[in-house]
Scaffold this motif. Structure first.
Motif, PDB file in Angstrom:
ATOM      1  N   GLU A   1       0.829  -1.206   0.000  1.00 18.74           N
ATOM      2  CA  GLU A   1       0.000   0.000   0.000  1.00 18.74           C
ATOM      3  C   GLU A   1       0.859   1.251   0.000  1.00 18.74           C
ATOM      4  O   GLU A   1       0.547   2.227  -0.678  1.00 18.74           O
ATOM      5  CB  GLU A   1      -0.932  -0.014   1.204  1.00 18.74           C
ATOM      6  CG  GLU A   1      -2.065  -1.001   1.074  1.00 18.74           C
ATOM      7  CD  GLU A   1      -2.890  -1.134   2.341  1.00 18.74           C
ATOM      8  OE1 GLU A   1      -2.501  -0.560   3.385  1.00 18.74           O
ATOM      9  OE2 GLU A   1      -3.918  -1.821   2.296  1.00 18.74           O
ATOM     10  N   SER A   2       1.963   1.216   0.742  1.00 19.55           N
ATOM     11  CA  SER A   2       2.879   2.354   0.763  1.00 19.55           C
ATOM     12  C   SER A   2       3.497   2.566  -0.618  1.00 19.55           C
ATOM     13  O   SER A   2       3.584   3.701  -1.099  1.00 19.55           O
ATOM     14  CB  SER A   2       3.971   2.110   1.804  1.00 19.55           C
ATOM     15  OG  SER A   2       4.935   3.112   1.758  1.00 19.55           O
ATOM     16  N   GLN A   3       3.923   1.468  -1.254  1.00 18.17           N
ATOM     17  CA  GLN A   3       4.501   1.560  -2.599  1.00 18.17           C
ATOM     18  C   GLN A   3       3.475   2.120  -3.587  1.00 18.17           C
ATOM     19  O   GLN A   3       3.794   2.968  -4.415  1.00 18.17           O
ATOM     20  CB  GLN A   3       4.956   0.182  -3.082  1.00 18.17           C
ATOM     21  CG  GLN A   3       6.220  -0.314  -2.450  1.00 18.17           C
ATOM     22  CD  GLN A   3       7.445   0.317  -3.071  1.00 18.17           C
ATOM     23  OE1 GLN A   3       7.393   0.937  -4.133  1.00 18.17           O
ATOM     24  NE2 GLN A   3       8.561   0.171  -2.387  1.00 18.17           N
ATOM     25  N   LEU A   4       2.257   1.632  -3.499  1.00 17.97           N
ATOM     26  CA  LEU A   4       1.222   2.106  -4.423  1.00 17.97           C
ATOM     27  C   LEU A   4       0.882   3.576  -4.198  1.00 17.97           C
ATOM     28  O   LEU A   4       0.633   4.309  -5.148  1.00 17.97           O
ATOM     29  CB  LEU A   4      -0.035   1.239  -4.300  1.00 17.97           C
ATOM     30  CG  LEU A   4       0.098  -0.180  -4.833  1.00 17.97           C
ATOM     31  CD1 LEU A   4      -1.154  -0.986  -4.527  1.00 17.97           C
ATOM     32  CD2 LEU A   4       0.392  -0.179  -6.320  1.00 17.97           C
ATOM     33  N   ARG A   5       0.889   3.997  -2.947  1.00 21.15           N
ATOM     34  CA  ARG A   5       0.643   5.409  -2.645  1.00 21.15           C
ATOM     35  C   ARG A   5       1.737   6.281  -3.263  1.00 21.15           C
ATOM     36  O   ARG A   5       1.457   7.293  -3.903  1.00 21.15           O
ATOM     37  CB  ARG A   5       0.584   5.596  -1.132  1.00 21.15           C
ATOM     38  CG  ARG A   5       0.034   6.911  -0.700  1.00 21.15           C
ATOM     39  CD  ARG A   5      -0.210   7.032   0.807  1.00 21.15           C
ATOM     40  NE  ARG A   5       0.509   6.100   1.664  1.00 21.15           N
ATOM     41  CZ  ARG A   5      -0.013   4.974   2.198  1.00 21.15           C
ATOM     42  NH1 ARG A   5      -1.258   4.646   1.953  1.00 21.15           N
ATOM     43  NH2 ARG A   5       0.715   4.197   2.983  1.00 21.15           N
ATOM     44  N   ARG A   6       2.999   5.861  -3.128  1.00 22.99           N
ATOM     45  CA  ARG A   6       4.105   6.613  -3.740  1.00 22.99           C
ATOM     46  C   ARG A   6       4.026   6.555  -5.261  1.00 22.99           C
ATOM     47  O   ARG A   6       4.343   7.534  -5.944  1.00 22.99           O
ATOM     48  CB  ARG A   6       5.443   6.094  -3.250  1.00 22.99           C
ATOM     49  CG  ARG A   6       5.760   6.571  -1.840  1.00 22.99           C
ATOM     50  CD  ARG A   6       7.089   6.073  -1.425  1.00 22.99           C
ATOM     51  NE  ARG A   6       6.870   4.657  -1.112  1.00 22.99           N
ATOM     52  CZ  ARG A   6       7.667   3.914  -0.384  1.00 22.99           C
ATOM     53  NH1 ARG A   6       8.778   4.413   0.079  1.00 22.99           N
ATOM     54  NH2 ARG A   6       7.400   2.659  -0.136  1.00 22.99           N
ATOM     55  N   LEU A   7       3.600   5.415  -5.791  1.00 23.49           N
ATOM     56  CA  LEU A   7       3.452   5.280  -7.235  1.00 23.49           C
ATOM     57  C   LEU A   7       2.409   6.250  -7.767  1.00 23.49           C
ATOM     58  O   LEU A   7       2.613   6.898  -8.785  1.00 23.49           O
ATOM     59  CB  LEU A   7       3.076   3.837  -7.582  1.00 23.49           C
ATOM     60  CG  LEU A   7       2.927   3.494  -9.047  1.00 23.49           C
ATOM     61  CD1 LEU A   7       4.234   3.708  -9.790  1.00 23.49           C
ATOM     62  CD2 LEU A   7       2.491   2.045  -9.198  1.00 23.49           C
ATOM     63  N   ARG A   8       1.306   6.371  -7.055  1.00 24.72           N
ATOM     64  CA  ARG A   8       0.272   7.337  -7.459  1.00 24.72           C
ATOM     65  C   ARG A   8       0.810   8.762  -7.438  1.00 24.72           C
ATOM     66  O   ARG A   8       0.520   9.564  -8.328  1.00 24.72           O
ATOM     67  CB  ARG A   8      -0.936   7.226  -6.541  1.00 24.72           C
ATOM     68  CG  ARG A   8      -1.813   6.059  -6.835  1.00 24.72           C
ATOM     69  CD  ARG A   8      -3.106   6.111  -6.032  1.00 24.72           C
ATOM     70  NE  ARG A   8      -3.809   4.851  -6.147  1.00 24.72           N
ATOM     71  CZ  ARG A   8      -3.923   3.965  -5.175  1.00 24.72           C
ATOM     72  NH1 ARG A   8      -3.396   4.204  -3.995  1.00 24.72           N
ATOM     73  NH2 ARG A   8      -4.576   2.844  -5.370  1.00 24.72           N
ATOM     74  N   GLU A   9       1.579   9.081  -6.407  1.00 24.16           N
ATOM     75  CA  GLU A   9       2.167  10.421  -6.323  1.00 24.16           C
ATOM     76  C   GLU A   9       3.107  10.670  -7.499  1.00 24.16           C
ATOM     77  O   GLU A   9       3.086  11.751  -8.103  1.00 24.16           O
ATOM     78  CB  GLU A   9       2.902  10.594  -5.004  1.00 24.16           C
ATOM     79  CG  GLU A   9       1.988  10.637  -3.794  1.00 24.16           C
ATOM     80  CD  GLU A   9       2.754  10.557  -2.484  1.00 24.16           C
ATOM     81  OE1 GLU A   9       4.005  10.481  -2.499  1.00 24.16           O
ATOM     82  OE2 GLU A   9       2.098  10.571  -1.424  1.00 24.16           O
ATOM     83  N   ASP A  10       3.918   9.663  -7.841  1.00 24.04           N
ATOM     84  CA  ASP A  10       4.831   9.818  -8.967  1.00 24.04           C
ATOM     85  C   ASP A  10       4.078   9.916 -10.283  1.00 24.04           C
ATOM     86  O   ASP A  10       4.474  10.662 -11.180  1.00 24.04           O
ATOM     87  CB  ASP A  10       5.832   8.660  -9.013  1.00 24.04           C
ATOM     88  CG  ASP A  10       6.869   8.755  -7.913  1.00 24.04           C
ATOM     89  OD1 ASP A  10       6.988   9.834  -7.293  1.00 24.04           O
ATOM     90  OD2 ASP A  10       7.571   7.750  -7.675  1.00 24.04           O
TER      91      ASP A  10
END
Length: 105
Positions: free
Chosen positions: A47-56
């Motif tokens: 979930e943390s990775q996906l949240r950062r992916l969305r931000e990127d």
């Protein structure tokens, strides 16, 4: 910001996104292999990775939109500065498209 800097930043963002997607896939495979005990831990990291992916992705979208707006603004300025040249280019492109379409049909 010049074109090379924009291209480098977009390429860097794209590479970063690829890396994060690879990390997310790796986490999913680890979670599937480990079973229930580490599933919650892996889910949190994913979930943390996906949240950062969305931000990127948002950053990449913003950079792309800024570049497109800048290109449109520059094209608009060129057309206003050289209206007859722009009409000539438009006519030449129309002629070329017309020739290509008539040759195919």
């Amino acid at each position: 910001m010049d074109t090379s800097t924009t291209t480098e930043s977009v390429d860097g963002l794209a590479q970063n996104l690829r890396q994060k997607v690879d990390d997310a896939e790796r986490l999913l495979k680890q979670a599937a292999a480990a079973g229930d005990r580490t599933l919650d831990e892996s889910r949190g990291r994913l979930e943390s990775q996906l949240r950062r992916l969305r931000e990127d992705l948002d950053d990449l979208q913003d950079a792309t939109l800024r570049g497109a707006r800048r290109a449109l603004r520059n094209a608009d300025n060129v057309v206003h500065d050289h209206p007859y040249g722009a009409m000539g280019v438009g006519a030449a492109i129309g002629l070329l498209i017309g020739l290509l379409v008539t040759r195919r049909w």
